[in-house]
Design a protein around this motif. Structure first.
Motif, mmCIF file in Angstrom:
data_model
loop_
_atom_site.group_PDB
_atom_site.id
_atom_site.type_symbol
_atom_site.label_atom_id
_atom_site.label_comp_id
_atom_site.label_asym_id
_atom_site.label_seq_id
_atom_site.Cartn_x
_atom_site.Cartn_y
_atom_site.Cartn_z
ATOM 1 N N LEU A 143 14.796 -6.498 2.776
ATOM 2 C CA LEU A 143 14.839 -5.011 2.221
ATOM 3 C C LEU A 143 13.912 -5.017 1.070
ATOM 4 N N LEU A 144 12.744 -3.874 0.617
ATOM 5 C CA LEU A 144 11.213 -3.946 0.233
ATOM 6 C C LEU A 144 11.132 -2.718 -0.325
ATOM 7 N N LYS A 145 10.518 -2.449 -1.281
ATOM 8 C CA LYS A 145 10.040 -1.264 -2.240
ATOM 9 C C LYS A 145 8.374 -1.931 -2.304
ATOM 10 N N ILE A 146 7.896 -0.348 -2.065
ATOM 11 C CA ILE A 146 6.208 -1.008 -1.990
ATOM 12 C C ILE A 146 4.957 -0.150 -2.828
ATOM 13 N N LYS A 147 5.285 0.391 -3.622
ATOM 14 C CA LYS A 147 4.759 1.654 -4.523
ATOM 15 C C LYS A 147 2.777 1.371 -3.933
ATOM 16 N N ILE A 148 2.005 2.837 -3.864
ATOM 17 C CA ILE A 148 0.839 2.591 -3.320
ATOM 18 C C ILE A 148 0.386 3.240 -3.898
ATOM 19 N N ALA A 149 -0.545 2.873 -5.058
ATOM 20 C CA ALA A 149 -1.855 3.489 -6.169
ATOM 21 C C ALA A 149 -2.235 5.043 -5.368
ATOM 22 N N SER A 150 -2.536 5.216 -4.279
ATOM 23 C CA SER A 150 -3.554 6.268 -4.227
ATOM 24 C C SER A 150 -3.709 7.666 -4.463
ATOM 25 N N ASN A 151 -4.044 8.330 -4.419
ATOM 26 C CA ASN A 151 -3.399 9.283 -4.549
ATOM 27 C C ASN A 151 -3.580 10.947 -3.736
ATOM 28 N N ASP A 152 -4.462 10.088 -2.284
ATOM 29 C CA ASP A 152 -4.220 10.721 -0.740
ATOM 30 C C ASP A 152 -3.602 10.081 -0.231
#
Length: 78
Positions: free
Chosen positions: A26-35
């Motif tokens: 199980l993995l949590k991913i944060k994506i920095a894109s604003n779009d």
């Protein structure tokens, strides 16, 4: 948690995702894109490349799951 920055999904990021999924499932991913559309495309790319299942997406964060074949507690099949 893995953070994907302005450079997007690179080969090294994909290698790290694969390695982490193998160990933790199980993995949590944060994506920095604003779009929003770009984030959705990034999540779809990650899911396809890793063979994981998308559990949840909230804002810039998504959670994916890939069952380890050597797990002691297998999930029930549908």
């Amino acid at each position: 948690m893995i953070m994907i920055g302005a450079n997007g999904v690179t080969d090294s990021v994909m290698a790290e995702l694969d390695s982490t999924l193998t160990h933790h499932e199980l993995l949590k991913i944060k994506i920095a894109s604003n779009d929003r559309i770009e984030r959705a495309a990034t999540v779809e790319h990650i899911v396809q490349q890793t063979g994981a299942l998308l559990v949840q997406t909230i804002g810039k964060t998504c959670v994916i799951y890939r069952q380890n074949e050597e797990t002691e507690l297998p999930l029930p099949k549908k």
